[in-house]
Design a protein around this motif. Structure first.
Motif, PDB file in Angstrom:
ATOM      1  N   LEU A 159     -35.695  31.329 -54.042  1.00  0.00           N
ATOM      2  CA  LEU A 159     -36.657  30.965 -55.091  1.00  0.00           C
ATOM      3  C   LEU A 159     -38.016  30.618 -54.504  1.00  0.00           C
ATOM      4  CD1 LEU A 159     -34.393  28.874 -57.475  1.00  0.00           C
ATOM      5  CD2 LEU A 159     -35.311  31.167 -57.854  1.00  0.00           C
ATOM      6  N   SER A 160     -38.033  30.070 -53.296  1.00  0.00           N
ATOM      7  CA  SER A 160     -39.317  29.713 -52.678  1.00  0.00           C
ATOM      8  C   SER A 160     -40.134  30.952 -52.333  1.00  0.00           C
ATOM      9  CB  SER A 160     -39.105  28.848 -51.442  1.00  0.00           C
ATOM     10  OG  SER A 160     -38.527  29.605 -50.403  1.00  0.00           O
ATOM     11  N   MET A 161     -39.510  32.098 -52.231  1.00  0.00           N
ATOM     12  CA  MET A 161     -40.254  33.327 -51.955  1.00  0.00           C
ATOM     13  C   MET A 161     -41.136  33.718 -53.134  1.00  0.00           C
ATOM     14  SD  MET A 161     -37.631  35.758 -49.837  1.00  0.00           S
ATOM     15  CE  MET A 161     -36.682  36.180 -51.273  1.00  0.00           C
ATOM     16  N   THR A 213     -30.124  29.746 -52.243  1.00  0.00           N
ATOM     17  CA  THR A 213     -30.803  29.945 -53.522  1.00  0.00           C
ATOM     18  C   THR A 213     -32.195  29.337 -53.490  1.00  0.00           C
ATOM     19  OG1 THR A 213     -28.693  29.924 -54.689  1.00  0.00           O
ATOM     20  CG2 THR A 213     -30.660  29.560 -56.010  1.00  0.00           C
ATOM     21  N   GLN A 214     -32.329  28.142 -52.920  1.00  0.00           N
ATOM     22  CA  GLN A 214     -33.637  27.490 -52.822  1.00  0.00           C
ATOM     23  C   GLN A 214     -34.595  28.325 -51.981  1.00  0.00           C
ATOM     24  OE1 GLN A 214     -34.571  24.853 -54.512  1.00  0.00           O
ATOM     25  NE2 GLN A 214     -36.617  24.973 -53.668  1.00  0.00           N
ATOM     26  N   ARG A 215     -34.109  28.868 -50.876  1.00  0.00           N
ATOM     27  CA  ARG A 215     -34.962  29.709 -50.027  1.00  0.00           C
ATOM     28  C   ARG A 215     -35.389  30.973 -50.754  1.00  0.00           C
ATOM     29  NH1 ARG A 215     -32.650  30.787 -44.299  1.00  0.00           N
ATOM     30  NH2 ARG A 215     -34.649  31.850 -44.186  1.00  0.00           N
ATOM     31  N   THR A 255     -30.174  36.318 -57.743  1.00  0.00           N
ATOM     32  CA  THR A 255     -30.509  34.894 -57.644  1.00  0.00           C
ATOM     33  C   THR A 255     -29.925  34.079 -58.794  1.00  0.00           C
ATOM     34  OG1 THR A 255     -32.509  35.414 -56.416  1.00  0.00           O
ATOM     35  CG2 THR A 255     -32.412  33.249 -57.426  1.00  0.00           C
ATOM     36  N   SER A 304     -28.703  26.026 -50.753  1.00  0.00           N
ATOM     37  CA  SER A 304     -29.761  26.167 -49.750  1.00  0.00           C
ATOM     38  C   SER A 304     -30.319  27.595 -49.749  1.00  0.00           C
ATOM     39  CB  SER A 304     -29.211  25.812 -48.366  1.00  0.00           C
ATOM     40  OG  SER A 304     -30.146  26.102 -47.371  1.00  0.00           O
ATOM     41  N   SER A 325     -26.939  31.268 -58.243  1.00  0.00           N
ATOM     42  CA  SER A 325     -27.135  29.880 -58.635  1.00  0.00           C
ATOM     43  C   SER A 325     -26.031  29.420 -59.581  1.00  0.00           C
ATOM     44  CB  SER A 325     -28.502  29.730 -59.296  1.00  0.00           C
ATOM     45  OG  SER A 325     -28.733  28.404 -59.638  1.00  0.00           O
ATOM     46  N   ARG A 364     -42.800  31.520 -55.126  1.00  0.00           N
ATOM     47  CA  ARG A 364     -43.845  30.535 -55.395  1.00  0.00           C
ATOM     48  C   ARG A 364     -45.167  31.018 -54.819  1.00  0.00           C
ATOM     49  NH1 ARG A 364     -40.004  26.104 -53.720  1.00  0.00           N
ATOM     50  NH2 ARG A 364     -38.891  25.695 -55.656  1.00  0.00           N
ATOM     51  N   HIS A 365     -46.239  30.689 -55.535  1.00  0.00           N
ATOM     52  CA  HIS A 365     -47.568  31.048 -55.049  1.00  0.00           C
ATOM     53  C   HIS A 365     -47.999  30.056 -53.986  1.00  0.00           C
ATOM     54  CE1 HIS A 365     -48.194  34.097 -58.057  1.00  0.00           C
ATOM     55  NE2 HIS A 365     -47.724  33.266 -58.993  1.00  0.00           N
ATOM     56  N   LYS A 366     -48.668  30.554 -52.975  1.00  0.00           N
ATOM     57  CA  LYS A 366     -49.177  29.681 -51.925  1.00  0.00           C
ATOM     58  C   LYS A 366     -50.437  28.997 -52.420  1.00  0.00           C
ATOM     59  CE  LYS A 366     -47.231  32.078 -48.029  1.00  0.00           C
ATOM     60  NZ  LYS A 366     -45.912  31.812 -48.320  1.00  0.00           N
TER      61      LYS A 366
END
Length: 97
Positions: free
Chosen positions: A85-87, A81-83, A30, A79, A34, A89-91
């Motif tokens: 990184l979103s994995m 990379t953003q997807r 990642t 796009s 980036s 993140r805490h819900k």
């Protein structure tokens, strides 16, 4: 440069690049992706410069195509990379929060 030399450089660089990238640990994918996307922005500047300096119509068309392809590469890379990184993140909202 002679076109045959350029083809030879490509033939050598493609497998070498694949071998190098395949040995990168997954933890580094990642950040490296980036960083490479940011460096791909330089490809856009180079393509714009080459397109602006072109004298022949065919060269201008190829330069414009290079700009479009470089932009697709940068936008798609950011796009993805953003997807990725979103994995990480805490819900928000949950039973324990």
């Amino acid at each position: 440069m002679h076109p045959l030399i350029l083809v030879l450089i490509f033939i050598v660089a493609a497998p070498l690049g694949y071998k190098i990238i395949s040995h990168v640990p997954s933890l580094l994918h990642t950040p490296l992706m980036s960083g490479m996307n940011a460096l791909s922005g330089l490809n856009i500047l180079g393509a714009l410069t080459a397109c602006a300096a072109a004298a022949a119509t065919g060269s201008r068309i190829l330069g414009g195509l290079a700009v479009v392809l470089a932009m697709i590469n940068v936008a798609g890379g950011f796009s993805v990379t953003q997807r990725m990184l979103s994995m990480f993140r805490h819900k928000q909202g949950g039973a324990g929060q």
